[in-house]
Design a protein around this motif. Structure first.
Motif, PDB file in Angstrom:
ATOM      1  N   LEU A   1       0.849  -1.192   0.000  1.00 27.59           N
ATOM      2  CA  LEU A   1       0.000   0.000   0.000  1.00 27.59           C
ATOM      3  C   LEU A   1       0.880   1.236   0.000  1.00 27.59           C
ATOM      4  O   LEU A   1       2.006   1.209   0.487  1.00 27.59           O
ATOM      5  CB  LEU A   1      -0.965   0.000   1.189  1.00 27.59           C
ATOM      6  CG  LEU A   1      -0.423   0.144   2.602  1.00 27.59           C
ATOM      7  CD1 LEU A   1      -0.248   1.607   2.990  1.00 27.59           C
ATOM      8  CD2 LEU A   1      -1.378  -0.514   3.575  1.00 27.59           C
ATOM      9  N   PHE A   2       0.334   2.286  -0.576  1.00 28.37           N
ATOM     10  CA  PHE A   2       1.010   3.574  -0.606  1.00 28.37           C
ATOM     11  C   PHE A   2       0.046   4.602  -0.040  1.00 28.37           C
ATOM     12  O   PHE A   2      -1.141   4.606  -0.371  1.00 28.37           O
ATOM     13  CB  PHE A   2       1.401   3.964  -2.035  1.00 28.37           C
ATOM     14  CG  PHE A   2       1.865   5.390  -2.140  1.00 28.37           C
ATOM     15  CD1 PHE A   2       3.147   5.746  -1.733  1.00 28.37           C
ATOM     16  CD2 PHE A   2       1.015   6.381  -2.603  1.00 28.37           C
ATOM     17  CE1 PHE A   2       3.573   7.060  -1.802  1.00 28.37           C
ATOM     18  CE2 PHE A   2       1.431   7.702  -2.676  1.00 28.37           C
ATOM     19  CZ  PHE A   2       2.713   8.035  -2.281  1.00 28.37           C
ATOM     20  N   ALA A   3       0.543   5.473   0.816  1.00 28.36           N
ATOM     21  CA  ALA A   3      -0.269   6.561   1.358  1.00 28.36           C
ATOM     22  C   ALA A   3       0.609   7.787   1.532  1.00 28.36           C
ATOM     23  O   ALA A   3       1.800   7.679   1.832  1.00 28.36           O
ATOM     24  CB  ALA A   3      -0.877   6.167   2.706  1.00 28.36           C
ATOM     25  N   GLN A   4       0.000   8.923   1.315  1.00 28.61           N
ATOM     26  CA  GLN A   4       0.672  10.178   1.619  1.00 28.61           C
ATOM     27  C   GLN A   4      -0.219  10.923   2.594  1.00 28.61           C
ATOM     28  O   GLN A   4      -1.359  11.260   2.281  1.00 28.61           O
ATOM     29  CB  GLN A   4       0.904  11.015   0.361  1.00 28.61           C
ATOM     30  CG  GLN A   4       1.691  12.272   0.661  1.00 28.61           C
ATOM     31  CD  GLN A   4       2.283  12.900  -0.584  1.00 28.61           C
ATOM     32  OE1 GLN A   4       2.507  12.234  -1.572  1.00 28.61           O
ATOM     33  NE2 GLN A   4       2.532  14.191  -0.514  1.00 28.61           N
ATOM     34  N   VAL A   5       0.309  11.136   3.800  1.00 32.95           N
ATOM     35  CA  VAL A   5      -0.450  11.738   4.879  1.00 32.95           C
ATOM     36  C   VAL A   5       0.350  12.893   5.442  1.00 32.95           C
ATOM     37  O   VAL A   5       1.475  12.706   5.915  1.00 32.95           O
ATOM     38  CB  VAL A   5      -0.743  10.696   5.984  1.00 32.95           C
ATOM     39  CG1 VAL A   5      -1.596  11.307   7.079  1.00 32.95           C
ATOM     40  CG2 VAL A   5      -1.399   9.451   5.410  1.00 32.95           C
ATOM     41  N   GLU A   6      -0.234  14.094   5.382  1.00 29.65           N
ATOM     42  CA  GLU A   6       0.429  15.291   5.901  1.00 29.65           C
ATOM     43  C   GLU A   6       1.859  15.405   5.389  1.00 29.65           C
ATOM     44  O   GLU A   6       2.788  15.693   6.151  1.00 29.65           O
ATOM     45  CB  GLU A   6       0.382  15.309   7.429  1.00 29.65           C
ATOM     46  CG  GLU A   6      -1.010  15.453   7.987  1.00 29.65           C
ATOM     47  CD  GLU A   6      -1.049  15.556   9.503  1.00 29.65           C
ATOM     48  OE1 GLU A   6       0.019  15.633  10.148  1.00 29.65           O
ATOM     49  OE2 GLU A   6      -2.160  15.566  10.040  1.00 29.65           O
TER      50      GLU A   6
END
Length: 183
Positions: free
Chosen positions: A89-94
């Motif tokens: 999974l890939f996520a970009q958070v803040e």
């Protein structure tokens, strides 16, 4: 941002609950795979309750991201309200770029190469059941260990663990002792 990191719960509701208790308030929880099933290698542990664990995950008040592990069959998606993302999974958070994978398809070294290519800040893996943290060239790699079946050969790491990522730092916790683990 306070990110809870857990892996290899293998249906252990009691371990899940204890890890959440130690992590406290988190803004995001990332599970690095092997969520509900104990697999043929292990016997169920005390606290094995996969249906109830799925209910607990579905009731989380914060976002939960899950990377599918080698012990996560398609049928588990019928009870989990959170998508099992595969192979990672890939996520970009803040502004923080996160890549998570269980670690059974691509070993962490290969994922680290991909992470550098994608300018990832935080690489999360599971599978080994061994708590680790490594930093290299702006990349932090964390394996939270397991809340169920510790497999470390190093006796001091043979513990049931979870981790927190906060303010660029990583803390692992021994869920039985309730203490921070020095890595």
């Amino acid at each position: 941002m306070r990110i809870g990191i857990i892996a290899d719960t293998h249906g252990n509701l009691a371990g899940w609950r204890r890890a959440l208790e130690l992590m406290g308030d988190v803004d995001l929880l990332v599970h690095c795979g092997d969520v509900l099933y104990h697999g043929p290698k292990f016997d169920p542990v005390e606290g094995y309750a996969p249906r109830e664990l799925a209910t607990a995950i579905n009731a989380m008040p914060v976002p939960v991201l899950i990377a599918r592990g080698n012990g996560d069959p398609d049928v588990d998606q019928l009870v989990l309200g959170v998508p099992l993302q595969s192979p990672y999974l890939f996520a970009q958070v803040e502004g923080l770029r996160i890549l998570a994978g269980h670690g059974h398809i691509q070993p962490p070294e290969e994922l680290a190469t991909l992470a550098r290519k994608w300018c990832i800040d935080l690489l999360l893996t599971g599978h080994s059941h061994v708590p680790t943290v490594a930093r290299q060239e702006g990349l932090t790699h964390v394996n939270p260990g397991t809340v169920t079946y510790p497999l470390a050969t190093d006796e001091r790491l043979q513990r049931r663990t979870c981790a927190i990522f906060e303010d660029g730092g990583v803390n692992h916790y021994d869920i039985d002792e309730g203490t921070a683990l020095e890595l």
